[in-house]
Design an enzyme around this catalytic site. Structure first.
Site, PDB file in Angstrom:
ATOM      1  N   GLN A 247      -1.197   8.420  -1.584  1.00 28.22           N
ATOM      2  CA  GLN A 247      -2.183   8.948  -2.536  1.00 28.22           C
ATOM      3  C   GLN A 247      -2.666  10.329  -2.101  1.00 28.22           C
ATOM      4  OE1 GLN A 247      -2.764   7.280  -5.359  1.00 28.22           O
ATOM      5  NE2 GLN A 247      -1.436   5.654  -4.614  1.00 28.22           N
TER       6      GLN A 247
ATOM      7  N   MET B 138       5.326  -6.009 -11.651  1.00 27.22           N
ATOM      8  CA  MET B 138       5.895  -4.682 -11.475  1.00 27.22           C
ATOM      9  C   MET B 138       6.854  -4.784 -10.293  1.00 27.22           C
ATOM     10  SD  MET B 138       3.851  -1.053 -11.239  1.00 27.22           S
ATOM     11  CE  MET B 138       2.726  -1.616  -9.973  1.00 27.22           C
TER      12      MET B 138
ATOM     13  N   TYR C  78      -1.108  -1.336  -1.258  1.00 24.04           N
ATOM     14  CA  TYR C  78      -0.292  -1.423  -2.472  1.00 24.04           C
ATOM     15  C   TYR C  78      -0.664  -0.379  -3.527  1.00 24.04           C
ATOM     16  CZ  TYR C  78      -3.934  -4.775  -4.133  1.00 24.04           C
ATOM     17  OH  TYR C  78      -5.094  -5.412  -4.492  1.00 24.04           O
ATOM     18  N   GLU C  79       0.197  -0.303  -4.542  1.00 29.71           N
ATOM     19  CA  GLU C  79       0.135   0.739  -5.582  1.00 29.71           C
ATOM     20  C   GLU C  79       0.213   2.135  -4.968  1.00 29.71           C
ATOM     21  OE1 GLU C  79       0.685  -0.378  -8.275  1.00 29.71           O
ATOM     22  OE2 GLU C  79      -0.002  -2.431  -8.093  1.00 29.71           O
ATOM     23  N   GLY C  80       1.005   2.286  -3.924  1.00 25.56           N
ATOM     24  CA  GLY C  80       1.098   3.541  -3.189  1.00 25.56           C
ATOM     25  C   GLY C  80       0.087   3.526  -2.066  1.00 25.56           C
TER      26      GLY C  80
END
Length: 566
Positions: free
Chosen positions: A436, A162, A429-431
């Site tokens: 969040q 990604m 990671y992933e925001g």
């Protein structure tokens, strides 16, 4: 982390606490997947994780990945383990049969990846994005592109990345500068650089499918001008694409996973989804990844707990209160508090994550529109909570477990320090966890004045909550309502308190999860963590509520002063 050591607990949570087999069998695709079949799948998964993946944990960390002239070589044994992994069908557990998958419930895949992360987080980074990439391509790519790439992604024969972040942009995707220029044959030429790309280059598979956010010519500025492109390492004609790994990062942890700086030099790619709507397609991938990252937090905390519990049951140190001789560390109240508290988070966190996985399948496959809507509401509201709260606890809880070892925990011999290092990245990671929290409060809760959250709390399944649990739920709803009013005058307010708000929501949900556990569990195994929940976990809710109320009161006071002066 021996996966088989946690198998009985997980089977109990799935079968007796969540009644998962009957719930997924009510959905047509899983009607033939009974509890016995699921138990067999998990038993074989535990054997594979323990025998093939866990033994590479320490060696992978010590050897790390090697970069040489654009090529990346993973630690010894990693490629063989990955080839065995995909050839045994593990990546395809929950993919559709028509795509080469096994068509099993999502929760079984969740358990597998929880185990993998606890056994060897660095290795697990490689297949960690597979299911998200599968969902993204399946729902947004053209038929031709899906036919070319979806079966390889579904089975795991090819891995995926990604590619979002750029050096100047960080989490601000609106600043992405990578470009995609359409070609007469329907392809695009992609130019630009991306950083922090997990598995951007490696030797685990023969091809890597990069999903890249970039801009078409004349695209609008900001995030609304982003499109998504599929850019393979190896083109369909067998030639190497113009995709270059410039270097791999030297990291605090995850040494077995290559984090790459990638450059696209007129690389050939194809549009996925609609022009300028790349974020819509990418978020399918990111939301799938966020649940898995929450599960990483659980898996890593379980691994840390297992090490600490084993050490505490063997090591003797001083005399515990009331003892007449040197005691096992586990007999000291301070150590029991640490271990029981982390156990409360692991067990409750599992119930929340597994329930969410069941909701994902209900949202996809239920024939009841109301049931689908409720499941979608749950996933939208709870996914950011799981990602943030469980990764936060994964790191801080693993650090607490290191404390059980004393000075021995700080040296490499026992392996606990590696877990602490590896766990830290999941909060980023992933925001990031702060993003969040903002997503939860600003975009999800306040967008409808808190009605969705209130409906979710009111519809939590299980027996009626006790007085203390009802009071906490009422407090959360009341705070949400006053926060919505105060934010109208102080737009910054939600951003200041988002972290506290998310944590408060997590504690209320954790209490609900333990209500289910306590109702269905009569053995002594669950008594100590249940006690720890009430004594040392839930009191945090009052602190978070006090912080929120104080900040809201300040905003409302300012509002009143402005009104009176006007």
């Amino acid at each position: 982390m021996p996966a088989r050591q946690s198998l009985a607990d997980i089977q109990h949570l799935l079968t007796h606490v969540l009644q998962a087999p009957s719930r997924w069998q009510a959905l047509a695709p899983f009607a033939d997947t009974d509890g016995e079949l699921a138990a067999q799948v998990l038993d074989e998964a535990a054997k594979f994780v323990d025998s093939a993946i866990a033994p590479l944990q320490r060696s992978g960390d010590e050897e790390g990945c090697r970069f040489d002239a654009g090529q990346v070589y993973t630690p010894a044994g990693f490629r063989d383990a990955y080839q065995a992994f995909w050839q045994a069908g593990w990546p395809s557990l929950s993919c559709a049969p028509e795509d080469g998958g096994q068509g099993l419930p999502a929760v079984l895949e969740c358990v597998l990846f929880e185990w993998l992360a606890g056994a060897n987080h660095g290795w697990t980074m490689a297949p960690g994005l597979l299911h998200g990439a599968y969902e993204c391509i399946k729902h947004h790519a053209s038929d031709a592109l899906s036919a070319q790439y979806l079966p390889k992604i579904a089975t795991g024969e090819w891995l995926a990345t990604m590619c979002l972040t750029e050096a100047h942009a960080g989490s601000d995707l609106g600043q992405v500068r990578t470009r995609g220029v359409p070609q007469p044959d329907g392809s695009v030429r992609v130019n630009g650089s991306k950083i922090f790309i997990s598995g951007g280059e490696h030797d685990l598979t023969d091809n890597i499918v990069h999903l890249v956010l970039a801009r078409l010519p004349d695209a609008p500025a900001g995030p609304k001008g982003l499109s998504l492109f599929l850019v393979p390492k190896v083109l369909p004609n067998g030639k190497r694409n113009a995709v270059v790994c410039e270097r791999i990062e030297e990291k605090m942890g995850l040494h077995g996973s290559p984090t790459c700086v990638m450059r696209f030099d007129d690389a050939t790619g194809w549009l996925v989804g609609e022009p300028n709507k790349g974020l819509n397609a990418m978020f399918v991938m990111m939301n799938a990844a966020r649940l898995h990252v929450g599960l990483q937090g659980i898996g890593l905390l379980e691994a840390a707990w297992q090490k600490a519990s084993a050490y505490a049951s063997e090591r003797r140190q001083m005399r515990a209160p009331g003892a007449t001789d040197t005691s096992l560390i586990q007999d000291h109240p301070a150590i029991r508090r640490i271990l029981h508290t982390q156990r409360a988070w692991i067990d409750g966190g599992r119930v929340l994550a597994y329930h969410t996985a069941l909701q994902l399948d209900i949202a996809k496959h239920s024939t009841d529109a109301g049931e689908r809507a409720a499941a979608q509401r749950w996933c939208a509201l709870v996914t950011p909570v799981l990602k943030a709260a469980l990764t936060d606890q994964g790191f801080h809880g693993a650090s607490a477990c290191l404390q059980v070892f004393g000075g021995h925990g700080y040296v490499r011999e026992w392996g606990i320090e590696q877990i602490v290092r590896d766990a830290r990245v999941a909060m980023i990671y992933e925001g990031t966890n702060e993003i969040q929290a903002i997503d939860l409060l600003v975009r999800k809760v306040l967008a409808d004045g808190g009605q969705g959250l209130s409906a979710l709390l009111a519809s939590l399944p299980g027996k009626a909550p006790g007085a203390a649990a009802r009071a906490r739920r009422h407090t959360l709803v009341e705070i949400t309502q006053t926060l919505a009013i105060a934010a109208q005058t102080d737009p910054e307010l939600p951003y200041w308190v988002a972290d506290d708000y998310l944590r408060a929501v997590a504690l209320v949900l954790l209490e609900w999860a333990w209500g289910l556990i306590s109702t269905a569990s009569k053995s002594d195994r669950w008594a100590a963590p249940a006690h720890a929940l009430t004594q040392w976990v839930l009191p945090e809710f009052d602190m978070r509520a006090a912080i929120l109320r104080q900040r809201i009161a300040q905003a409302l006071e300012i509002k009143a002063k402005l009104a009176s002066s006007a």
